[in-house]
Design a protein around this motif. Structure first.
Motif, PDB file in Angstrom:
ATOM      1  N   GLY A  66       0.822  -1.205   0.000  1.00  0.00           N
ATOM      2  CA  GLY A  66       0.000   0.000   0.000  1.00  0.00           C
ATOM      3  C   GLY A  66       0.853   1.250   0.000  1.00  0.00           C
ATOM      4  N   VAL A  67       0.609   2.129   0.966  1.00  0.00           N
ATOM      5  CA  VAL A  67       1.350   3.391   1.041  1.00  0.00           C
ATOM      6  C   VAL A  67       2.534   3.303   2.003  1.00  0.00           C
ATOM      7  CG1 VAL A  67      -0.692   4.753   0.466  1.00  0.00           C
ATOM      8  CG2 VAL A  67      -0.148   4.280   2.874  1.00  0.00           C
ATOM      9  N   THR A  68       2.827   2.121   2.521  1.00  0.00           N
ATOM     10  CA  THR A  68       3.926   1.980   3.479  1.00  0.00           C
ATOM     11  C   THR A  68       5.144   1.334   2.833  1.00  0.00           C
ATOM     12  OG1 THR A  68       3.227  -0.211   4.268  1.00  0.00           O
ATOM     13  CG2 THR A  68       2.271   1.716   5.352  1.00  0.00           C
ATOM     14  N   ILE A  69       6.308   1.793   3.237  1.00  0.00           N
ATOM     15  CA  ILE A  69       7.584   1.242   2.785  1.00  0.00           C
ATOM     16  C   ILE A  69       8.448   0.983   4.013  1.00  0.00           C
ATOM     17  CG2 ILE A  69       9.649   1.614   1.398  1.00  0.00           C
ATOM     18  CD1 ILE A  69       8.104   3.545  -0.317  1.00  0.00           C
ATOM     19  N   GLU A  70       9.009  -0.202   4.080  1.00  0.00           N
ATOM     20  CA  GLU A  70       9.893  -0.555   5.183  1.00  0.00           C
ATOM     21  C   GLU A  70      11.227  -1.022   4.605  1.00  0.00           C
ATOM     22  OE1 GLU A  70       9.826  -4.262   8.024  1.00  0.00           O
ATOM     23  OE2 GLU A  70       8.336  -2.791   8.704  1.00  0.00           O
ATOM     24  N   ARG A  71      12.283  -0.284   4.921  1.00  0.00           N
ATOM     25  CA  ARG A  71      13.623  -0.640   4.449  1.00  0.00           C
ATOM     26  C   ARG A  71      14.476  -1.027   5.654  1.00  0.00           C
ATOM     27  NH1 ARG A  71      12.385   3.946   1.114  1.00  0.00           N
ATOM     28  NH2 ARG A  71      12.389   3.373  -1.105  1.00  0.00           N
ATOM     29  N   THR A  72      15.204  -2.123   5.531  1.00  0.00           N
ATOM     30  CA  THR A  72      16.045  -2.575   6.637  1.00  0.00           C
ATOM     31  C   THR A  72      17.451  -2.864   6.138  1.00  0.00           C
ATOM     32  OG1 THR A  72      15.688  -4.969   6.411  1.00  0.00           O
ATOM     33  CG2 THR A  72      14.004  -3.720   7.595  1.00  0.00           C
ATOM     34  N   ILE A  73      18.396  -2.686   7.017  1.00  0.00           N
ATOM     35  CA  ILE A  73      19.769  -3.118   6.790  1.00  0.00           C
ATOM     36  C   ILE A  73      20.241  -3.784   8.075  1.00  0.00           C
ATOM     37  CG2 ILE A  73      20.659  -0.805   7.379  1.00  0.00           C
ATOM     38  CD1 ILE A  73      23.024  -1.459   5.466  1.00  0.00           C
ATOM     39  N   SER A  74      20.738  -5.008   7.959  1.00  0.00           N
ATOM     40  CA  SER A  74      21.099  -5.798   9.133  1.00  0.00           C
ATOM     41  C   SER A  74      22.470  -6.420   8.949  1.00  0.00           C
ATOM     42  CB  SER A  74      20.073  -6.921   9.375  1.00  0.00           C
ATOM     43  OG  SER A  74      18.765  -6.402   9.491  1.00  0.00           O
ATOM     44  N   ALA A  75      23.199  -6.538  10.035  1.00  0.00           N
ATOM     45  CA  ALA A  75      24.507  -7.206  10.042  1.00  0.00           C
ATOM     46  C   ALA A  75      24.417  -8.426  10.942  1.00  0.00           C
ATOM     47  CB  ALA A  75      25.590  -6.252  10.543  1.00  0.00           C
ATOM     48  N   GLY A  94      22.024  -7.420  14.304  1.00  0.00           N
ATOM     49  CA  GLY A  94      21.700  -6.041  14.646  1.00  0.00           C
ATOM     50  C   GLY A  94      21.263  -5.312  13.390  1.00  0.00           C
ATOM     51  N   GLY A  95      20.173  -4.565  13.479  1.00  0.00           N
ATOM     52  CA  GLY A  95      19.663  -3.931  12.269  1.00  0.00           C
ATOM     53  C   GLY A  95      19.057  -2.566  12.504  1.00  0.00           C
ATOM     54  N   TYR A  96      18.770  -1.903  11.405  1.00  0.00           N
ATOM     55  CA  TYR A  96      18.110  -0.606  11.422  1.00  0.00           C
ATOM     56  C   TYR A  96      16.920  -0.671  10.471  1.00  0.00           C
ATOM     57  CZ  TYR A  96      17.130   4.344  10.712  1.00  0.00           C
ATOM     58  OH  TYR A  96      16.506   5.561  10.630  1.00  0.00           O
ATOM     59  N   VAL A  97      15.770  -0.195  10.919  1.00  0.00           N
ATOM     60  CA  VAL A  97      14.547  -0.193  10.118  1.00  0.00           C
ATOM     61  C   VAL A  97      14.162   1.248   9.814  1.00  0.00           C
ATOM     62  CG1 VAL A  97      12.104  -0.808  10.037  1.00  0.00           C
ATOM     63  CG2 VAL A  97      13.733  -2.339  11.159  1.00  0.00           C
TER      64      VAL A  97
END
Length: 260
Positions: A66-75, A94-97
């Motif tokens: 829909g109108v939501t976007i979720e981007r993550t980067i994890s190590a 460990g990650g960042y959303v």
């Protein structure tokens, strides 16, 4: 997604470094042909450090619905050791959303609803998860358990302090490769998912090795699976020389969206 069968690192940080080579995967999912349907892109890479029993990995994902976007980067970081029964590893993630919702693009009728009065949302927060993975000495049996997002500092998106926005997922899975008398190898596997506030779901999969061209040559695996709530999954995976692989999976819904 059904693509965890192609690379278990998306579920479990302990899987990082499970092979003696650097593994890189690119995944894409876009199945439902309706406006606002979810799409997912994943890029992950992992490997085992030289002279150290430590695996490292990196995962980058983008989810749209829909109108939501979720981007993550994890190590990911995992520690591997051998036991009498096989190889064991424990891993941390460990990650960042980065989360955004384009509220202005929605059509709504209740002008006084506070959800819409806040306007577009754009927030970010940290996550922390862990897991364990085991593979038998002969490499034919495996299993794992993980909570890749055990902790999420998602206070900015919570409707109340006691309600998590970023749901905690628990995955338990296992499987193996069985030789049959017909000259075909079978790979049965099972995955159990538990998510806060949702029913437990189970995947039961069976893959068959239909073609193999000598050691290190081309392999063709054909798979069929069943998921709780009448979802059937068909997949094909082709392993090529030089550690190259190609996979495709498709979900058939027993009811609902598939019938629409």
């Amino acid at each position: 997604t059904s693509q965890y069968n192609f690379n278990a690192e998306v579920l479990n940080p302990a899987y990082a470094g499970a092979h003696n080579y650097v593994q890189t995967s690119v995944m894409y999912r876009n199945q439902w042909s309706v406006e606002g349907a979810p799409t997912t892109q994943v890029l992950c890479a992992d490997g085992l450090l030289k002279k150290l029993p430590v695996g490292v990995g990196l995962i980058i994902t983008t989810d749209r619905i829909g109108v939501t976007i979720e981007r993550t980067i994890s190590a990911d970081m995992s520690y591997h050791f051998r036991t009498r029964l096989g190889k064991m590893s424990f891993g941390l993630r460990g990650g960042y959303v980065g989360y955004s919702a384009e509220i202005d693009e929605l059509v709504y009728w209740d002008e006084g609803d506070p959800v819409y009065e806040t306007g577009n949302i754009k927030e970010g927060f940290l996550t922390l998860g862990f897991g364990a993975f085991f593979s038998a000495t002969d490499g034919r049996w495996f299993g794992g358990i993980s909570i890749p997002n055990y902790y999420a500092k998602d206070d900015v998106l919570r409707s109340s302090p006691d309600v998590r926005f970023y749901k905690r997922h628990v995955y338990a899975y296992g499987g193996g490769i069985v030789k049959t008398g017909w000259g075909i190898e079978l790979k049965p596997s099972m995955l159990i998912r538990a998510t806060g506030g949702a029913p437990i779901s189970t995947d039961i999969n069976l893959h068959a090795l239909l073609m193999e061209e000598g050691p290190g040559g081309t392999q063709v695996w054909l798979g069929l699976g069943y998921r709780t709530r009448s979802v059937t999954v068909a997949s094909i995976e082709i392993a090529l020389p030089h550690n190259l692989r190609f996979g495709y999976a498709y979900d058939f819904m027993g009811s609902g969206l598939q019938d629409a």
